[in-house]
Design an enzyme around this catalytic site. Structure first.
Site, mmCIF file in Angstrom:
data_model
loop_
_atom_site.group_PDB
_atom_site.id
_atom_site.type_symbol
_atom_site.label_atom_id
_atom_site.label_comp_id
_atom_site.label_asym_id
_atom_site.label_seq_id
_atom_site.Cartn_x
_atom_site.Cartn_y
_atom_site.Cartn_z
ATOM 1 N N ASP A 144 -6.839 13.917 -24.892
ATOM 2 C CA ASP A 144 -6.892 12.509 -24.497
ATOM 3 C C ASP A 144 -6.277 11.700 -25.635
ATOM 4 O OD1 ASP A 144 -7.462 9.909 -23.907
ATOM 5 O OD2 ASP A 144 -9.536 10.281 -23.274
ATOM 6 N N THR A 201 -4.191 6.446 -21.668
ATOM 7 C CA THR A 201 -4.023 5.101 -21.143
ATOM 8 C C THR A 201 -2.618 4.657 -21.517
ATOM 9 O OG1 THR A 201 -4.929 4.129 -23.166
ATOM 10 C CG2 THR A 201 -6.471 4.480 -21.346
ATOM 11 N N TYR A 251 0.855 -1.196 0.000
ATOM 12 C CA TYR A 251 0.000 0.000 0.000
ATOM 13 C C TYR A 251 0.884 1.238 0.000
ATOM 14 C CZ TYR A 251 -5.001 -0.276 -0.079
ATOM 15 O OH TYR A 251 -6.281 -0.359 -0.527
ATOM 16 N N LYS A 274 -2.523 0.854 -24.941
ATOM 17 C CA LYS A 274 -2.927 0.733 -26.340
ATOM 18 C C LYS A 274 -1.662 0.791 -27.216
ATOM 19 C CE LYS A 274 -7.589 2.413 -25.434
ATOM 20 N NZ LYS A 274 -7.718 3.175 -24.194
#
Ligand code: PLP
Length: 425
Positions: free
Chosen positions: A206, A232, A60, A235
């Site tokens: 984006d 992202t 964590y 891709k």
């Protein structure tokens, strides 16, 4: 289920959970044996796979490097700093946040950073090629914010910047998104920046789909123009499933605060590590070759499809993606996609701009070249790919299952000659 062969290279998994291991093995075979044309997918390297399956999983690490809410972060801080430094160097960004769990949370974080609930945000409409998270109605970004949407011209399939400017000046959105999920053409970031500046909006580029092309110099960079770049990592960038937000220094605090504690808890450290590996790979000269080959393959494939009489939205492609309107072939996109799947060619059905059909049963299919290029296919293979699509679409219309089976066997032969990265034989 357990009758499927167990993957020998996952021995612990095969022993502990043979049922699940068999499914993983089956998926490996599926990805190895089929021609994967979904433009948002790829094959990551074995190194990226290994990084994402490490003991970094066990930690964590809420907070940021040097400012965590947990002790024991000596190594994690370095992992995250490495990923950040590599992202900044690769894209030339002032600031990078590598913690967003995926593209959708990254875009929600942008809303949290720059708008209040009920504020107006502007993006490209989903059926025109935009993404859900750019203010489209069914998404939280369209429910909690007031989404206004631009599109493409019916006659050209291209963005009409006069329309974008008129809408921005009329609606005065807090945020303007450019980029999308079914855009076959180069995005003019400078034009968007001019409009956003005039309208007093934050411009978010984006580049989820094209990040690898940007990194490899095969698409202009949004960094000089956009306030924030959202992407992202899984891709064309060929990393693990994750996301990054990059921005100018002036927005760094707002972006970081929105990601954590605004939206997320502990970062997925194993993913951060795999992002770092992917960014290292993307900084190599061979990745530049890859990015340019993705585009070269897509352009040649588009030409071969046009020669065979297919209608392509905007008439072709500048990037990795081709949007095919199958109306003139008298086959709905979903019927074609399912038939091609039976032929070993994986695509997705997709709306085309001004589609008279419904999103779950649209007129088009969306294809792309990132995965096949990762397997080493070149422009010389694109005629065969176009031919299979042509025969597959015709077989979808006539219900010719033997024709689909014949394509499947031809596809498998070519795939066997071009092993998929990351998948042991
Ligand atoms: C342009 C764009 N933005 C955001 C996303 C969302 O990414 P994710 O599926 O990782 O949430 C996608 C995914 O397809 C996308 O194409």
């Amino acid at each position: 289920m357990t009758s499927l062969p167990l993957p020998a290279h996952h021995p612990a998994l095969a022993t502990a959970d043979p049922e699940l291991a068999a499914l993983v093995g089956a998926e490996e075979r599926l990805q190895a044996d089929t021609l994967r044309l979904i433009p948002s997918e790829n094959y990551v390297s074995r190194a990226v796979l290994e990084a994402s399956g490490t003991v970094l999983q066990n930690k964590y690490s809420e907070g940021y490097a040097g400012r965590r809410y947990y002790e024991g972060q000596q190594n994690i801080d370095q992992v995250e700093r490495l990923a950040i430094d590599r992202a900044k160097a690769l894209f030339g960004a002032d600031h990078a946040n590598v913690q967003p769990y995926s593209g959708s949370p990254a875009n929600l974080a942008v809303h949290l950073a720059f708008a209040e609930p009920g504020d107006t945000v502007m993006g490209m409409a989903l059926p025109m090629g935009g993404h859900l998270t750019h203010g489209w109605g069914v998404s939280a970004t369209g429910k909690w914010f007031r989404g206004v949407q631009y599109g493409v011209r019916r006659d050209t399939g291209l963005i009409d910047f006069d329309e974008v400017r008129d809408l921005a000046l009329k609606e005065r959105p807090r945020i303007i998104f450019c980029g999308g999920t079914a855009l076959p053409r180069t995005i003019d970031f400078a034009a968007f920046a001019g409009i956003a500046h005039e309208a007093g909006a934050v411009l978010v580029a984006d580049v989820a789909h094209i990040a690898g092309l940007v990194a490899g110099g095969a698409h202009p960079s949004p960094v000089p123009h956009a306030d924030v770049v959202s992407t992202t990592t899984h891709k064309t960038l060929r990393g693990p499933r994750g996301a990054m937000l990059m921005c100018r220094e002036e927005h760094a605090k707002a972006v970081d605060k929105a990601v954590f504690p605004g939206l997320q808890g502990g970062p997925h450290n194993q993913t951060t590590a795999a992002i770092a590996v992917a960014l290292h790979e993307a900084a190599q000269p061979s990745f530049r070759d890859y990015a340019h080959q993705v585009v070269a393959n897509a352009k040649v494939l588009a030409g071969e499809l046009l020669t065979r009489g297919f209608d392509l939205v905007s008439g072709g492609t500048d990037n990795h993606l081709i949007l095919m309107d199958l109306t003139s072939r008298d086959v709905p996109g979903k019927v074609a996609a399912k038939a091609l799947d039976r032929a070993g060619i994986v695509v997705n059905y997709n709306t085309v701009p001004y589609d008279p059909r419904k999103p779950f049963d649209p007129s088009g299919i969306r294809i792309g070249t990132p995965s096949l290029t990762s397997r080493g296919l070149g422009t010389e293979h694109m005629a065969a790919v176009a031919d299979w699509i042509d025969r597959g679409v015709t077989a979808a219309r006539t219900g010719d299952e033997p024709a689909l089976a014949a394509i499947r066997s031809e596809v498998a032969d070519l795939m066997a000659a071009h092993p998929a990265p990351g998948i042991p034989a």
